[in-house]
Design an enzyme around this catalytic site. Sequence first.
Site, PDB file in Angstrom:
ATOM      1  N   HIS A   1      12.681 -15.473  12.667  1.00 56.30           N
ATOM      2  CA  HIS A   1      12.247 -15.575  14.261  1.00 56.30           C
ATOM      3  C   HIS A   1      10.871 -15.651  14.500  1.00 56.30           C
ATOM      4  O   HIS A   1      10.313 -16.387  15.399  1.00 56.30           O
ATOM      5  CB  HIS A   1      12.869 -14.477  14.912  1.00 56.30           C
TER       6      HIS A   1
ATOM      7  N   CYS B   1       0.982  -1.035  -0.053  1.00 54.75           N
ATOM      8  CA  CYS B   1       0.072   0.132  -0.073  1.00 54.75           C
ATOM      9  C   CYS B   1       0.873   1.269   0.167  1.00 54.75           C
ATOM     10  O   CYS B   1       2.123   1.037  -0.215  1.00 54.75           O
ATOM     11  CB  CYS B   1      -1.034   0.072   1.206  1.00 54.75           C
TER      12      CYS B   1
HETATM   13  C1  RB5 Z   1      -3.942   5.241   0.720  1.00 60.45           C
HETATM   14  O1  RB5 Z   1      -4.107   6.711   0.107  1.00 60.45           O
HETATM   15  C2  RB5 Z   1      -3.163   5.057   1.731  1.00 60.45           C
HETATM   16  O2  RB5 Z   1      -3.549   5.341   3.092  1.00 60.45           O
HETATM   17  C3  RB5 Z   1      -2.796   3.359   1.966  1.00 60.45           C
HETATM   18  O3  RB5 Z   1      -2.102   3.232   0.718  1.00 60.45           O
HETATM   19  C4  RB5 Z   1      -1.842   3.138   3.114  1.00 60.45           C
HETATM   20  O4  RB5 Z   1      -0.617   4.173   2.839  1.00 60.45           O
HETATM   21  C5  RB5 Z   1      -2.432   2.903   4.224  1.00 60.45           C
HETATM   22  O5  RB5 Z   1      -1.636   2.672   5.284  1.00 60.45           O
END
Ligand code: RB5
Length: 150
Positions: A99, A66
């Site tokens: 671990h 993400c």
């Molecule tokens: C998306 O904008 C962002 O919030 C997501 O990809 C991530 O970084 C969340 O932890």
Amino acid sequence: MRVAFAADHGGAELKAELLRRLAGAGHELVDLGGDGSDPDDDYPDFARRIAHAIRDGKAERGILVCGSGIGASVAASKVRGVRAAVAHDTYSARQGVEHDDMNVLCLGGRVIGPEPALDCARAFLDARFSGAERHRRRLAKILAIEAEER
Ligand code: RB5
């Protein structure tokens, strides 16, 4: 090893690069999406896909991307049997498996570049749980927390 990949819009570009670069490295790579086309998609949806693939035995490991890696790791670790964490250095990516039996590596597409991310992914995929008594003891305690809390 069968490895599942998923990413929200913040991680799709890095996921695509990792899939390209890890092809031919001896693993079976499974792309569970997304493609980054929806700027409003939600990382928990992709975390769920990876986590269920691990839980259901459809993949042994997962790489989840993400923007920061944080939301992905929080969400994926909610599923029983999933141990997901952010590791943006190779020491942590390797030791998390050796671990802690980490089975999902989370990366931040807005934090780490493709070359160090690839190094982390390789360190993660090459590592195996040590099986040492102290590591098994600690893992059993994690599993006990999981069992008690749900
Ligand atoms: C998306 O904008 C962002 O919030 C997501 O990809 C991530 O970084 C969340 O932890």
